[in-house]
Design a protein around this motif. Sequence first.
Motif, PDB file in Angstrom:
ATOM      1  N   SER A 242       0.814  -1.227   0.000  1.00 27.83           N
ATOM      2  CA  SER A 242       0.000   0.000   0.000  1.00 27.83           C
ATOM      3  C   SER A 242       0.841   1.267   0.000  1.00 27.83           C
ATOM      4  O   SER A 242       0.314   2.349  -0.280  1.00 27.83           O
TER       5      SER A 242
ATOM      6  N   TRP B 118       0.651   3.153  -3.297  1.00 30.31           N
ATOM      7  CA  TRP B 118      -0.623   3.698  -3.770  1.00 30.31           C
ATOM      8  C   TRP B 118      -0.581   5.213  -3.849  1.00 30.31           C
ATOM      9  O   TRP B 118       0.097   5.884  -3.069  1.00 30.31           O
TER      10      TRP B 118
ATOM     11  N   ASP C 135     -10.507   1.079   1.718  1.00 32.99           N
ATOM     12  CA  ASP C 135     -11.142   0.440   0.559  1.00 32.99           C
ATOM     13  C   ASP C 135     -11.224   1.387  -0.629  1.00 32.99           C
ATOM     14  O   ASP C 135     -10.961   0.991  -1.778  1.00 32.99           O
ATOM     15  N   ARG C 136     -11.586   2.653  -0.379  1.00 28.76           N
ATOM     16  CA  ARG C 136     -11.692   3.615  -1.478  1.00 28.76           C
ATOM     17  C   ARG C 136     -10.328   3.883  -2.113  1.00 28.76           C
ATOM     18  O   ARG C 136     -10.218   4.024  -3.331  1.00 28.76           O
TER      19      ARG C 136
ATOM     20  N   GLU D 114      -9.354   0.883  -4.249  1.00 30.17           N
ATOM     21  CA  GLU D 114     -10.149   0.860  -5.490  1.00 30.17           C
ATOM     22  C   GLU D 114      -9.657   1.901  -6.479  1.00 30.17           C
ATOM     23  O   GLU D 114      -9.539   1.623  -7.686  1.00 30.17           O
ATOM     24  N   ALA D 115      -9.336   3.100  -5.992  1.00 28.10           N
ATOM     25  CA  ALA D 115      -8.856   4.161  -6.877  1.00 28.10           C
ATOM     26  C   ALA D 115      -7.517   3.806  -7.512  1.00 28.10           C
ATOM     27  O   ALA D 115      -7.178   4.308  -8.589  1.00 28.10           O
ATOM     28  N   ASN D 116      -6.760   2.940  -6.851  1.00 24.27           N
ATOM     29  CA  ASN D 116      -5.458   2.524  -7.365  1.00 24.27           C
ATOM     30  C   ASN D 116      -5.524   1.210  -8.138  1.00 24.27           C
ATOM     31  O   ASN D 116      -4.482   0.688  -8.555  1.00 24.27           O
ATOM     32  N   GLY D 117      -6.738   0.668  -8.300  1.00 26.80           N
ATOM     33  CA  GLY D 117      -6.869  -0.607  -9.000  1.00 26.80           C
ATOM     34  C   GLY D 117      -6.180  -1.731  -8.267  1.00 26.80           C
ATOM     35  O   GLY D 117      -5.657  -2.675  -8.887  1.00 26.80           O
ATOM     36  N   ALA D 118      -6.158  -1.637  -6.923  1.00 25.78           N
ATOM     37  CA  ALA D 118      -5.431  -2.609  -6.108  1.00 25.78           C
ATOM     38  C   ALA D 118      -6.379  -3.367  -5.194  1.00 25.78           C
ATOM     39  O   ALA D 118      -7.514  -2.945  -4.943  1.00 25.78           O
ATOM     40  N   LYS D 119      -5.920  -4.492  -4.706  1.00 31.12           N
ATOM     41  CA  LYS D 119      -6.646  -5.268  -3.716  1.00 31.12           C
ATOM     42  C   LYS D 119      -6.058  -5.001  -2.333  1.00 31.12           C
ATOM     43  O   LYS D 119      -4.867  -4.744  -2.200  1.00 31.12           O
TER      44      LYS D 119
END
Length: 308
Positions: A177, A180, A205-206, A209-214
Amino acid sequence: MSAPTEVFALTEEERELLPSDDDVAFYAEHGWYLSKKLFTDEETALLRSASEEFYAGRRDRTLPKHPARLAYWTPEKGDVQRHNDYIHYESDAIAKILRKPLLGAVAARLAQVDQIRVFQSTLIRKPPRPEEPSNVVPWHFDRDYWATSTSERMLTAFIPFHDCDTQMGTITMVDGSHRWQELSRDAVTARHFVQLGRDAESVLDRTAEANGAKVVKVPVEIPEGHMSFHHCRTYHGSGANRSAEPRRAISLHLQDGANAYREFPLADGSLAAYNHDELVRRTPDGTPDYSDPEFCPVVWDGPVPSAA
């Protein structure tokens, strides 16, 4: 950078304990690292006994003032999770161990810098009370609270005084992370992480999602004498202590030699602030000096050490 005022050197045995090239690459990719055994059993025993003396009232010196955002547990606050900032300033016994050159050398190698200073240290005691709300540390990353710092290489060592597993509520990293892109720092910088509560999960979570990551959560189980390190932008948190014993630890925040104060305006027009700003000496231009040796002592100075 000024010349070192003391010699920082490692024995051959200590060099064996440094991160390997693969470890450094892992830290760069994942944003965290579990060390080898950097502290002896005697050193962790001393951390335990010195922390109990501190809680009983022993101080080698006291802070000249308590800034408004200082985390500082006192007995009247009860059996909650305890946080006491500036433990390296108020306890000489603890400070001596935290300033062990081997610890500084590991941090220097991970951050790839030639000087490491203490930025902050917080003594933590998480009681064996799973129902206690303060036991849960919401998701956050440390850089959000260091907006007045210029460096992007700062890192944190989480140092338990015993074996620390998921049952005790060990630190949990959100893998990768630190790479990110942030959504916004301003709203979080204005609050301490304990105020985020349930908002922290949605922020995490947001952002993912904005980074296209899990969101990949990795609990780090830490044997006694070992410690974890994480990048200043790595999301992390911890759960309740479900064991029968208190979880005792220090969160040791570290800065590289290039770090300095900067003004950071918030959305409301005010400037971000850190506790140091009220305590450390001033630079010639009148800004807080984050290299003040009284509060930010050097723990490594010299070329980036290589593993044996």
